[in-house]
Design an enzyme around this catalytic site. Structure first.
Site, PDB file in Angstrom:
ATOM      1  N   TYR A 152      33.713  41.625  37.363  1.00  0.00           N
ATOM      2  CA  TYR A 152      34.136  40.610  38.329  1.00  0.00           C
ATOM      3  C   TYR A 152      34.134  39.251  37.627  1.00  0.00           C
ATOM      4  CZ  TYR A 152      34.310  38.449  43.063  1.00  0.00           C
ATOM      5  OH  TYR A 152      34.662  37.758  44.194  1.00  0.00           O
ATOM      6  N   CYS A 153      35.263  38.515  37.701  1.00  0.00           N
ATOM      7  CA  CYS A 153      35.383  37.164  37.166  1.00  0.00           C
ATOM      8  C   CYS A 153      35.018  37.149  35.678  1.00  0.00           C
ATOM      9  CB  CYS A 153      34.528  36.212  37.998  1.00  0.00           C
ATOM     10  SG  CYS A 153      34.719  34.463  37.594  1.00  0.00           S
ATOM     11  N   ILE A 154      34.046  36.340  35.279  1.00  0.00           N
ATOM     12  CA  ILE A 154      33.668  36.276  33.874  1.00  0.00           C
ATOM     13  C   ILE A 154      33.089  37.607  33.397  1.00  0.00           C
ATOM     14  CG2 ILE A 154      31.347  35.392  34.296  1.00  0.00           C
ATOM     15  CD1 ILE A 154      31.646  33.615  31.876  1.00  0.00           C
ATOM     16  N   GLY A 156      34.425  40.341  34.141  1.00  0.00           N
ATOM     17  CA  GLY A 156      35.628  41.064  33.762  1.00  0.00           C
ATOM     18  C   GLY A 156      36.139  40.654  32.397  1.00  0.00           C
TER      19      GLY A 156
END
Length: 646
Positions: free
Chosen positions: A380-382, A384
């Protein structure tokens, strides 16, 4: 991006009902808003008329006078204390002088005034708008109805109060502001001959200034504040100043804007309450294995890597919207990484450390306790961005089979179109972040990160709370999402600066220029099946940026676009029946082509993702109890690291 609908011009106005605002509740004999003014001159104020006031009226006036006097005295002391603290200076606070944007503003406005034809056309358009507004406002006072000249953008919540439409005075104030906003933003947006990065920065700064000057942010031009002041006899202003003093004290002179009641929830009880065990811990993460909710589970486990910028429980909020709980109900063995909230002792941890000592160690632990050689992974987000880098590193090492599939939530691997966050990584700001980290012992405090993200949506996350807390004098209510948003984490210096420089500033992952342990990270060589989710209104990971990253991988990629933003677009439980998503299993060259062929589907995308995971999760096996696994439990979920406050 879906094209925004243009507001209809000159919408006919209905005759307004009697105004409900205190601003238009006038004594008998005076005109009210929406009615024609009497032709006779208003009688002069007669002090003798005060005799007509009854004791209750006199008491109310006296109370209001006392409250206003108290507010004035408090505001003087507050300003004095704030000025004193500002003059004292705190080295760990952001230095606005070091990131001065005057040169960029000067460059853009020099270009604007050097094109007199475009400037005159813009000014002529503004004057036409004002002439129409004056004409229509006069007409509305006389006849009770008139056309509208300019409308707010869809979704602009500042004008929700009915007074902004029903009261002709406030409606004129609103439209006057919107005309000026359109004029200024249009000039900056249309400027030519300047560097795109400079233009983007000045557009952002101009929007911040325009948003700050909105009439909704001032007591005398906000009908809700005027009404509250009259009804509470000024008590709202004294309460508001007390709230302001509290927030300044909490920030030691720097405004720590309160968005929610931080005593309204307890992590592990109200939030992050899904049952499970901490089955592994090292200095940078705890590994949580959640208890099964089905008799059988899919053989291949699911490992989630959330961002370390925030705490993991955005994925395990309350029962009704917990993704973790829902996944266990679907028959997955769910493991989740809970990152440490780092202190100065971890200031030298690197991006590669978070991969090697974080994600890869978690893979080893999952294999040890389940016996499975590979996992389905989520970033998720960073988290990812880290997962994508890890996939490339595993591919280079010949170990790609450790991860059978990878899902990305609002995660960027190509930062060319990374949006307004690019404004905070120029040379001046980059040096300032480094200075702040040095002053704070090698970590970046969570407040700085929070303030940055709040500025990206200042009307929703800053000014709405300024009005509510300080002008209306209200206490913030308990709201789970805002509680999570305020539960901030710190960033290790080496990791954070490397990430900003290599990803945002130089876009080196997308270009195949990053090396780790002698291997070049090349996303085009990654053949792992990918599920890439983005959100239409995401201001942190814009969906065109996410789509560019999806095109970088060398294997099969399923791209999914969800409605809403960076959080609600991801955390959208199917039971909520909210928002929508778009389906197109092809991956054409551009996101515009993808959108053109996509089908809009109401509700959450989770069930489609679940089915995608089922195809990659193997057969059913008996449910795995974390209390009886090969790894001895170290404690109950949500663990210890998530409880550490910044």
């Amino acid at each position: 991006m879906a094209e925004k609908k243009k507001p209809a011009a000159r919408k006919p106005r209905k005759k307004p009902a009697a105004s409900k605002t205190a601003a238009t509740e006038k004594p008998a004999g005076r005109e009210t808003a929406g009615q024609a003014a009497p032709t006779a001159a208003a009688p002069a104020f007669d002090p003798a008329s005060m005799k007509a006031l009854n004791p209750a009226d006199i008491e109310a006036l006296d109370q209001m006078s006392r409250n206003l006097m108290q507010a004035a005295l408090k505001s003087q002391k507050l300003m004095s204390d704030s000025m004193r603290k500002a003059l004292e200076g705190k080295v760990e606070f952001p230095d606005t002088g070091a990131i001065n944007s005057t040169p960029e503003l000067g460059e853009v406005w020099t270009k604007i005034v050097s094109d007199p034809e475009k400037l005159m056309n813009a000014q002529a358009g503004l004057m036409r708008g004002y002439l129409d507004l004056w004409t229509n406002t006069t007409k509305r006072f006389l006849s009770g109805s008139a056309d509208t000249v300019v409308e707010p953008e869809p979704g602009d919540k500042r004008w929700r109060s009915e007074d902004w439409n029903e009261n002709p005075i406030f409606d004129a104030i609103k439209q006057s502001y919107l005309l000026n906003q359109k004029f200024l933003m249009g000039l900056v947006h249309g400027v030519e001959g300047v560097d795109p990065a400079v233009k983007r920065k000045v557009e952002f700064l101009t929007k911040q200034m325009v948003d700050a000057m909105a009439p909704t942010n001032f007591a005398l031009t906000n009908p809700d504040v005027i009404r509250e002041t009259m009804q509470s006899k000024g008590e709202n202003l004294t309460k508001g100043l007390a709230n302001l003093a509290r927030d300044l004290e909490a920030g030691s002179g720097r405004l720590a804007l309160t968005q929610t009641d931080m005593e309204g929830f307890k992590v592990g009880v109200d939030l992050a309450a899904t049952k499970g065990k901490v089955v592994f811990r090292n200095e940078i993460f705890e590994l949580i294995q959640y208890s099964p909710m089905t008799e059988t589970v899919k053989a291949r486990p699911l490992l989630i890597a959330p961002p370390w910028i925030n705490k993991f429980y955005i994925m395990d909020m309350r029962e009704k919207n917990s993704m973790v709980r829902w996944l266990t109900q679907q028959g997955f063995t769910v493991f989740l990484i809970s990152w440490v909230n780092p202190g100065p002792e971890l200031k030298d941890k690197t991006f590669q450390d978070y991969i090697e000592q974080g994600l890869f160690v978690a893979l080893d632990a999952v294999k040890e306790t389940t016996g499975e050689d590979s996992v389905n992974s989520v970033g998720y987000c960073i988290g990812g961005t880290m997962l994508a880098s890890a996939l490339a590193l595993l591919e280079a090492r010949g170990e790609a089979d450790r991860i059978a599939s990878a899902t990305f939530f609002a995660a960027q691997t190509d930062f060319e179109l990374a949006g307004d966050l690019l404004l905070f990584v120029d040379d001046a700001w980059f040096k300032e972040i480094n200075r702040l980290m040095e002053a704070q012992g090698g970590v970046l405090d969570g407040r700085t990160m929070s303030d940055t993200f709040n500025l990206l949506r200042s009307n929703d996350l800053v000014w709405s709370f300024v009005v509510s807390n300080y002008l209306l004098g209200r206490q913030p209510q308990a709201f789970d999402l805002l509680y999570w948003n305020a539960d901030q984490t710190r960033m290790p210096q080496t990791l954070h600066l490397w990430y900003l420089d290599n990803m945002y500033r130089k876009n080196r992952l997308s270009k195949g220029e990053i090396e780790m342990s002698g291997h070049t990270l090349d996303l085009t060589k990654v053949k792992t099946p990918i599920f890439m989710q983005a959100s239409r209104d995401d201001h942190i990971a814009p969906f065109p940026s996410v789509y560019r990253g999806a095109k970088r991988f060398g294997g099969p990629v399923r791209f999914k676009l969800a409605g809403s933003g960076h959080i609600a677009g991801v955390i959208n439980h199917p039971g909520a029946n909210k928002y929508q998503h778009w389906v197109n299993n092809e991956l054409p060259d551009t996101v515009e082509e993808w959108l053109e062929a996509a089908e809009e589907v109401p509700g959450s995308w989770w069930e489609e993702w679940r089915d995608w995971l089922y195809d990659r999760s193997g057969e059913d096996v008996p449910a795995r109890d974390p209390a009886k696994g090969k790894l001895k439990p170290l404690g109950d979920a949500p663990g210890e690291y998530v409880l550490v406050r910044s």
